[in-house]
Scaffold this active site. Structure first.
Site, PDB file in Angstrom:
ATOM      1  N   ASP A   1       0.956  -1.068   0.037  1.00  0.00           N
ATOM      2  CA  ASP A   1       0.090   0.074   0.105  1.00  0.00           C
ATOM      3  C   ASP A   1       0.792   1.279   0.098  1.00  0.00           C
ATOM      4  O   ASP A   1       2.127   1.249   0.036  1.00  0.00           O
ATOM      5  CB  ASP A   1      -0.923   0.045   1.087  1.00  0.00           C
TER       6      ASP A   1
ATOM      7  N   TYR B   1       6.688 -10.165   6.738  1.00  0.00           N
ATOM      8  CA  TYR B   1       6.605  -8.550   7.029  1.00  0.00           C
ATOM      9  C   TYR B   1       7.057  -8.277   8.136  1.00  0.00           C
ATOM     10  O   TYR B   1       7.015  -8.904   9.261  1.00  0.00           O
ATOM     11  CB  TYR B   1       4.970  -8.042   6.961  1.00  0.00           C
TER      12      TYR B   1
END
Length: 247
Positions: free
Chosen positions: A53, A111
């Protein structure tokens, strides 16, 4: 002869509107595609391992593309760098099997979320770490991470405006935290994640660690009859696509 090239890149996501191409917005995909097209003189289709994002960074993102270029596959990174902006770098290139797909061949993605726990909100970190000055109970954080590990329905941990007519079951293979000076680093490893899932999981863990949620509140997000959404997503600036495993 057509070759399938695997490209490893890293990028600072601060000034991108995300990885994926969006008309009238700057994206990682559009910048990388332009660079590849200039090097190959072809209209190459590029496939990424995942999409990040706006504001999210990547320490290791992988992209594959087909080309008939005669450039040595390992030398592609040197040819690409002059055409890439200074917030993207080509780290490695190599030839892979024609059946290889950067997204579908990936086994797991990791992540990392970075939290700055300094009392002073230093401006040099504002685009690269979330700032949290609350007192945190790291034993509760550890307990929350144990709850998240494994296979669950994570529908409460995705963006509220997303269509829920999808399979929201995901398996977290591993999750843990580390402390590094005044930084708190939280890692999540899985085959795939829902939109905003990592940032919402971290937000919920922080609420648990500062006493705003009990462990039973936290566990209730996974109950079949739960209608409450997990806590809001933390800032994208602290999130990094850290690694991708293909074996």
């Amino acid at each position: 002869m057509v070759k399938n090239i695997l490209l490893k890149i890293a990028y600072d996501g601060t000034n991108f509107h995300g990885y994926q191409y969006q008309e009238n917005f700057r994206s990682v995909e559009s910048e990388v595609k332009k660079a590849i097209n200039k090097v190959t003189s072809e209209d190459n289709r590029i496939i990424a391992a995942g999409r990040t994002d706006a504001g999210v960074h990547a320490y290791a993102q992988y992209i594959n593309f087909l080309t008939a270029s005669n450039i040595n596959p390992k030398a592609f990174k040197y040819h690409l760098d002059p055409f890439l902006p200074n917030d993207i770098i080509a780290l490695e290139t190599k030839e892979v099997d024609l059946s290889f797909h950067a997204r579908f061949s990936a086994k797991t993605k990791t992540y990392k979320y970075v939290i700055n726990r300094d009392k002073v909100r230093h401006p040099i970190y504002r685009n690269y770490m979330e700032q949290i000055t609350y007192s945190l109970d790291l034993d509760k954080l550890e307990e929350g991470l144990r709850v998240l590990k494994g296979e669950h329905d994570f529908k409460s941990f995705m963006r509220a405006d997303k269509n829920l007519d999808i399979n929201t079951v995901r398996k977290i293979d591993n999750c843990y935290y580390q402390q590094e000076d005044n930084k708190l680093l939280i890692y999540f490893k899985a085959n795939s994640f829902l939109h905003n899932q990592v940032r919402i999981m971290v937000g919920s863990l922080i609420e648990l660690s500062r006493g705003k949620l009990t462990i039973n509140d936290f566990k209730s997000y996974f109950k079949p009859d739960n209608e409450n959404r997990a806590n809001p997503a933390l800032s994208p600036c602290g999130l990094y696509l850290w690694s991708i495993d293909y074996e």
